[in-house]
Scaffold this active site. Structure first.
Site, PDB file in Angstrom:
ATOM      1  N   ASN A 154       0.815  -1.224   0.000  1.00  0.00           N
ATOM      2  CA  ASN A 154       0.000   0.000   0.000  1.00  0.00           C
ATOM      3  C   ASN A 154       0.849   1.275   0.000  1.00  0.00           C
ATOM      4  OD1 ASN A 154      -1.991  -1.868   0.134  1.00  0.00           O
ATOM      5  ND2 ASN A 154      -2.683  -1.373   2.211  1.00  0.00           N
ATOM      6  N   HIS A 186     -18.771  36.110 -30.287  1.00  0.00           N
ATOM      7  CA  HIS A 186     -19.913  35.368 -30.851  1.00  0.00           C
ATOM      8  C   HIS A 186     -19.591  34.816 -32.237  1.00  0.00           C
ATOM      9  CE1 HIS A 186     -22.266  37.435 -27.700  1.00  0.00           C
ATOM     10  NE2 HIS A 186     -21.570  38.504 -28.081  1.00  0.00           N
ATOM     11  N   SER A 221      -8.417  13.428 -48.629  1.00  0.00           N
ATOM     12  CA  SER A 221      -9.576  12.558 -48.521  1.00  0.00           C
ATOM     13  C   SER A 221      -9.413  11.439 -49.529  1.00  0.00           C
ATOM     14  CB  SER A 221     -10.833  13.375 -48.819  1.00  0.00           C
ATOM     15  OG  SER A 221     -11.842  12.529 -49.329  1.00  0.00           O
ATOM     16  N   LYS A 248      -9.133  17.981 -50.841  1.00  0.00           N
ATOM     17  CA  LYS A 248      -9.219  18.151 -49.383  1.00  0.00           C
ATOM     18  C   LYS A 248      -7.857  18.228 -48.686  1.00  0.00           C
ATOM     19  CE  LYS A 248     -12.595  17.777 -46.998  1.00  0.00           C
ATOM     20  NZ  LYS A 248     -13.728  16.893 -46.883  1.00  0.00           N
ATOM     21  N   ASN A 278      -7.529  18.013 -44.887  1.00  0.00           N
ATOM     22  CA  ASN A 278      -8.239  17.947 -43.607  1.00  0.00           C
ATOM     23  C   ASN A 278      -7.304  18.190 -42.423  1.00  0.00           C
ATOM     24  OD1 ASN A 278     -10.551  17.266 -45.025  1.00  0.00           O
ATOM     25  ND2 ASN A 278     -10.087  15.067 -44.923  1.00  0.00           N
ATOM     26  N   GLU A 338      -8.252  18.300 -35.258  1.00  0.00           N
ATOM     27  CA  GLU A 338      -9.534  17.661 -34.912  1.00  0.00           C
ATOM     28  C   GLU A 338      -9.342  16.591 -33.838  1.00  0.00           C
ATOM     29  OE1 GLU A 338     -12.232  17.096 -38.670  1.00  0.00           O
ATOM     30  OE2 GLU A 338     -10.140  16.910 -39.261  1.00  0.00           O
TER      31      GLU A 338
HETATM   32  N1  ARG Z   1      -1.755  -3.411  -7.453  1.00  0.00           N
HETATM   33  C1  ARG Z   1      -2.126  -2.712  -6.291  1.00  0.00           C
HETATM   34  C2  ARG Z   1      -2.578  -1.292  -6.630  1.00  0.00           C
HETATM   35  O1  ARG Z   1      -2.285  -0.868  -7.693  1.00  0.00           O
HETATM   36  C3  ARG Z   1      -0.972  -2.626  -5.354  1.00  0.00           C
HETATM   37  C4  ARG Z   1      -1.350  -2.549  -3.923  1.00  0.00           C
HETATM   38  C5  ARG Z   1      -1.997  -3.820  -3.507  1.00  0.00           C
HETATM   39  N2  ARG Z   1      -2.300  -3.818  -2.137  1.00  0.00           N
HETATM   40  C6  ARG Z   1      -3.068  -4.717  -1.604  1.00  0.00           C
HETATM   41  N3  ARG Z   1      -3.289  -4.638  -0.331  1.00  0.00           N
HETATM   42  N4  ARG Z   1      -3.639  -5.649  -2.324  1.00  0.00           N
HETATM   43  O2  ARG Z   1      -3.210  -0.607  -5.861  1.00  0.00           O
END
Ligand code: ARG
Length: 449
Positions: free
Chosen positions: A97, A143, A264, A270, A272, A277
């Site tokens: 995490n 406008h 085109s 053309k 384009n 775009e």
């Molecule tokens: N692949 C996960 C993500 O992108 C990584 C973290 C995963 N953490 C976990 N507790 N499963 O968030």
């Protein structure tokens, strides 16, 4: 049989974070050794293994395994193969995490620096265009109706300002991205005496996060990045719309180079403006990336939830879309040819000078509202006659006001622009000053982020 594990796999896209992931892991191993949490020998072995992995990924010889779900697990597993049980010590005092959070922050910071460089390049192209046609007048619009003469350079510098604000937004986002989350662990912090300041210094962050729960669940920096990218694409979309109009036969203001137009398959005449775009069109997908992430985050309880894995694809998509858009405009703008004669002759068409004629009457003592009313009637009169103001005989003028004299014919697109001589106005002296300010900004920016 459906392979349900596919649903959770992120390796197809999160492998783009490999350099950041490895840098984060090497810094972490070094810190663990410095703190005596693992031995120096183990840290050295881990670092060497990670460097090997980096080379393998770069050379495309790394054995990616989707069964291992994500980048982090793939690298850890490979490290195990390379260094044996030692590999298992790397994940001490860390969680995926805080690991993924640091990876994404590092990547975002690098991306912002690159994007700002590209935006500077676009600004340089605008300044060059402005300088090349510095005193050319063209019709300015409200406008989408011809309104008042303006300098082409003034129009180009309007976009310079927009991109200047975009750069400011990205730099601002960079500040809040520049916060080091490692040490937050899964959510509560880690039960080891780690040195987070050391990690921040190793990885080039200017500060560490203040709250572990926030640090693992915060994706505000990605939202801010996507918001800045959206506004920036909106600016490119508006410019694209103008290029589409200007390069049409109806306007005939500019000619885009062959590299940025296509023919085109059926209509040989053309040219384009596909690139303009597509920039206009791709703006929609970047907005989608922003709304997608905002929606993903909405309603998530603290702290980490797997939903957060959905932050990456939209982020990469927006970063890639903006990067290529910047490349395209840096290529397209320098080759754009302005039809100076056409724009300046349209700017001199008399209806564009009606405001100046009202100002002329004001100059002779008439209140502006009254002058405005007279000019409205005069304009209608000319429309009915099918004659331009500059060809209307003085006797006709004088039927509307005795204040009109011969000098009414001195009013031209150039004199109109020159009269707008106040800060931010389109008078050539003001535009020249704005141009030199813009050049100074670019020079100063060449020496830093
Ligand atoms: N692949 C996960 C993500 O992108 C990584 C973290 C995963 N953490 C976990 N507790 N499963 O968030």
């Amino acid at each position: 049989m459906v392979d349900f594990s596919r649903y959770t796999v992120s390796i197809d896209y999160d492998r783009r974070l490999y350099k950041q992931d490895i840098a984060g892991s090497i810094a972490h191993a070094k810190m663990l050794a410095k703190q005596g949490i693992i031995s120096q020998e183990d840290a050295a072995q881990i670092t060497q293994g990670l460097q090997t992995i980096e080379t393998e990924i770069r050379d495309d010889t790394f054995p990616w395994d989707p069964a291992l779900e994500d980048l982090h697990m793939n690298i850890e597993s490979r490290l195990h193969t390379l260094t044996g049980a030692t590999a298992g010590r790397l994940h001490t005092a860390r969680s995926r995490n805080d690991q993924v959070a640091v990876d994404l922050r590092l990547y975002t910071k690098t991306t912002i620096v690159e994007l700002v460089k590209g935006l500077r390049g676009v600004q340089r192209a605008l300044v060059d265009l402005a300088a090349r046609h510095q005193d050319v007048v063209m019709p300015g619009y409200t406008h989408l109706q011809r309104a008042q003469p303006v300098l082409f350079a003034h129009h180009m510098l309007a976009y310079f300002e927009m991109f200047q604000r975009d750069i400011g937004r990205f730099q601002d986002c960079h500040q809040r991205t520049d916060v080091m989350p490692l040490g937050s662990g899964a959510l509560a912090g880690v039960a080891y005496q780690t040195d987070r300041e050391f990690l921040a210094a190793e990885l080039g962050f200017s500060k560490i996060s203040a709250n572990s729960m926030d640090a693992v669940s915060d994706r505000d920096f990605v939202v801010e990045f996507l918001a800045a990218a959206s506004v920036c694409m909106m600016h490119f979309s508006r410019m694209s719309e103008e290029l589409v109009l200007w390069s049409s036969g109806e306007f005939g203001f500019v000619r885009l180079s062959d590299d940025f137009t296509t023919g085109s398959s059926i209509m040989p005449q053309k040219r384009n403006p596909d690139f303009a775009e597509l920039a206009r069109g791709k703006t929609g997908r970047v907005y989608g990336d922003l709304i997608g992430l905002l929606t993903t985050l909405k309603g998530l309880p603290l702290t980490y939830n797997r939903d957060l894995q959905e932050d990456k694809e939209g982020f990469f998509d927006a970063a890639d879309t903006l990067t290529t858009t910047l490349d395209v405009f840096q290529g397209m703008l320098p080759g754009m040819k302005l039809n100076e004669e056409r724009v300046s002759s349209l700017a001199g068409e008399s209806q564009m000078l009606a405001t100046d004629l009202a100002d002329y009457l004001v100059g002779k003592g008439m209140p502006f509202r009254e002058a405005h009313g007279i000019m409205r009637e005069l304009s209608h009169h000319c429309d009915n006659w099918g004659i331009g103001l500059q060809n209307l005989p003085l006797v006709e003028y004088q039927k509307f006001s005795g204040l009109f004299q011969d000098d009414v014919y001195d009013i031209t697109a150039e004199s109109s622009a020159a009269a707008r001589d106040n800060p931010g106005g389109t008078a050539p002296v003001r535009v020249a000053a704005a141009l030199s300010d813009a050049k100074k900004i670019l020079e100063a920016a060449a020496h830093g982020f």
